[in-house]
Design a protein around this motif. Structure first.
Motif, short mmCIF file in Angstrom:
data_model
loop_
_atom_site.label_atom_id
_atom_site.label_comp_id
_atom_site.label_asym_id
_atom_site.label_seq_id
_atom_site.Cartn_x
_atom_site.Cartn_y
_atom_site.Cartn_z
N GLN A 72 0.82 -1.21 0.00
CA GLN A 72 0.00 0.00 0.00
C GLN A 72 0.86 1.27 0.00
OE1 GLN A 72 -2.41 -0.77 3.48
NE2 GLN A 72 -4.15 -1.47 2.26
N ILE A 75 3.25 1.68 -3.51
CA ILE A 75 2.57 2.11 -4.75
C ILE A 75 2.63 3.63 -4.92
CG2 ILE A 75 0.33 2.30 -5.91
CD1 ILE A 75 -0.27 -0.55 -4.90
N HIS A 78 6.31 4.77 -5.40
CA HIS A 78 6.79 4.54 -6.77
C HIS A 78 6.14 5.53 -7.74
CE1 HIS A 78 9.27 1.26 -5.81
NE2 HIS A 78 8.78 0.32 -6.60
N GLU A 79 4.85 5.80 -7.56
CA GLU A 79 4.16 6.72 -8.47
C GLU A 79 4.82 8.10 -8.46
OE1 GLU A 79 -0.42 4.98 -8.57
OE2 GLU A 79 0.14 6.41 -7.02
N ILE A 112 4.71 -1.40 -9.73
CA ILE A 112 3.41 -0.90 -9.28
C ILE A 112 2.31 -1.87 -9.68
CG2 ILE A 112 1.67 0.90 -9.67
CD1 ILE A 112 3.96 2.93 -9.86
N LEU A 115 2.48 -4.92 -7.39
CA LEU A 115 1.99 -4.62 -6.05
C LEU A 115 0.46 -4.55 -6.02
CD1 LEU A 115 4.65 -1.88 -5.24
CD2 LEU A 115 4.40 -4.03 -3.97
N ARG A 116 -0.11 -3.96 -7.05
CA ARG A 116 -1.58 -3.87 -7.14
C ARG A 116 -2.20 -5.26 -7.28
NH1 ARG A 116 -1.65 1.48 -11.00
NH2 ARG A 116 -2.02 3.00 -9.34
N GLU A 126 -6.17 -0.83 -2.13
CA GLU A 126 -4.90 -0.24 -2.56
C GLU A 126 -4.44 0.84 -1.58
OE1 GLU A 126 -3.27 2.40 -6.31
OE2 GLU A 126 -4.54 0.66 -6.74
#
Length: 225
Positions: A72, A75, A78-79, A112, A115-116, A126
């Motif tokens: 969680q 993500i 990384h974004e 990403i 992970l999702r 998420e």
């Protein structure tokens, strides 16, 4: 009223004889079917069994809260790294900065998605529903308090990076990405220590190794910019 037509029942001994004949015929067909048919049936059964075992294993608890928290938090972390890297395309002046930004995009985009997929498979949202994670907007870069996404840039930080150009951008990007990577490394080390899911721990190990290497590269670049 609908009329029903009476169908006479066969005598009991004839019915029993018919059942016996059908059963014998079924056994004969099974014997003549060949090993290929049976192999196909066994193969399908194995697939169904494997899928069932995978589902059961996941439901039985192959992951824990640390794994969920890692996914969680990583993500959005990384974004933001991708958003920072994307700015290098038309702002960086040093080809080494542009190249490293490209490597970040190539590595962290697929992570990403991974992970999702894990969170979906675990039946977890998420985004964390409780506090402690904080929001991207409120995170100051370099924040390393327990439970927070260390290294996240604030809106002010991102604005500074967006406004920079040329050599100034290169230096600001390098400094900020070092902080950002160090935050990701800290989260990954926590996952390696406290997580349970083998795949999540492997990804965390990759984050530690790859981003530690990039931090060293960025520090070298800073000395030359």
């Amino acid at each position: 009223m609908t009329a029903f037509t009476h169908v006479p029942r066969r005598p009991l001994h004839r019915r029993l004889a018919l059942v016996g004949a059908v059963a014998a015929g079924g056994l004969l067909l099974a014997g003549c079917g060949g090993s290929d048919d049976m192999k196909g049936m066994d193969h399908a059964g194995t697939k169904e069994s494997a899928a069932s075992e995978a589902t059961t294993g996941s439901a039985a608890g192959t992951f824990n809260d640390a794994d969920v928290r890692f996914a969680q938090m990583m993500i959005p972390h990384h974004e933001q790294a991708l958003a920072m890297a994307a700015l290098a395309d038309d702002r960086a002046s040093d080809a080494r900065i542009t190249s490293l930004a490209g490597r970040i995009e190539k590595a962290q985009g697929p992570e990403i998605a991974t992970l999702r997929s894990w969170l979906k498979g675990w039946g977890k949202p998420e985004k964390a529903s409780s506090g402690g994670m904080g929001g991207m907007d409120g995170m100051e870069h370099g924040s390393g308090s327990k439970g927070d996404m260390g290294g996240m840039m604030s809106k002010k930080d991102m604005g500074k990076l967006e406004a920079a150009q040329g050599p100034t951008f290169d230096r600001v990007f390098a400094n900020m990405m070092i902080d950002h990577h160090q935050g990701a490394i800290a989260m990954a080390k926590d996952e390696k220590k406290n997580g349970r899911d083998a795949k999540a721990k492997k990804l965390a190990d990759d984050v530690v190794k790859n981003q530690s290497t990039e931090v060293a590269t960025l520090r070298t670049l800073l000395d030359r910019l």
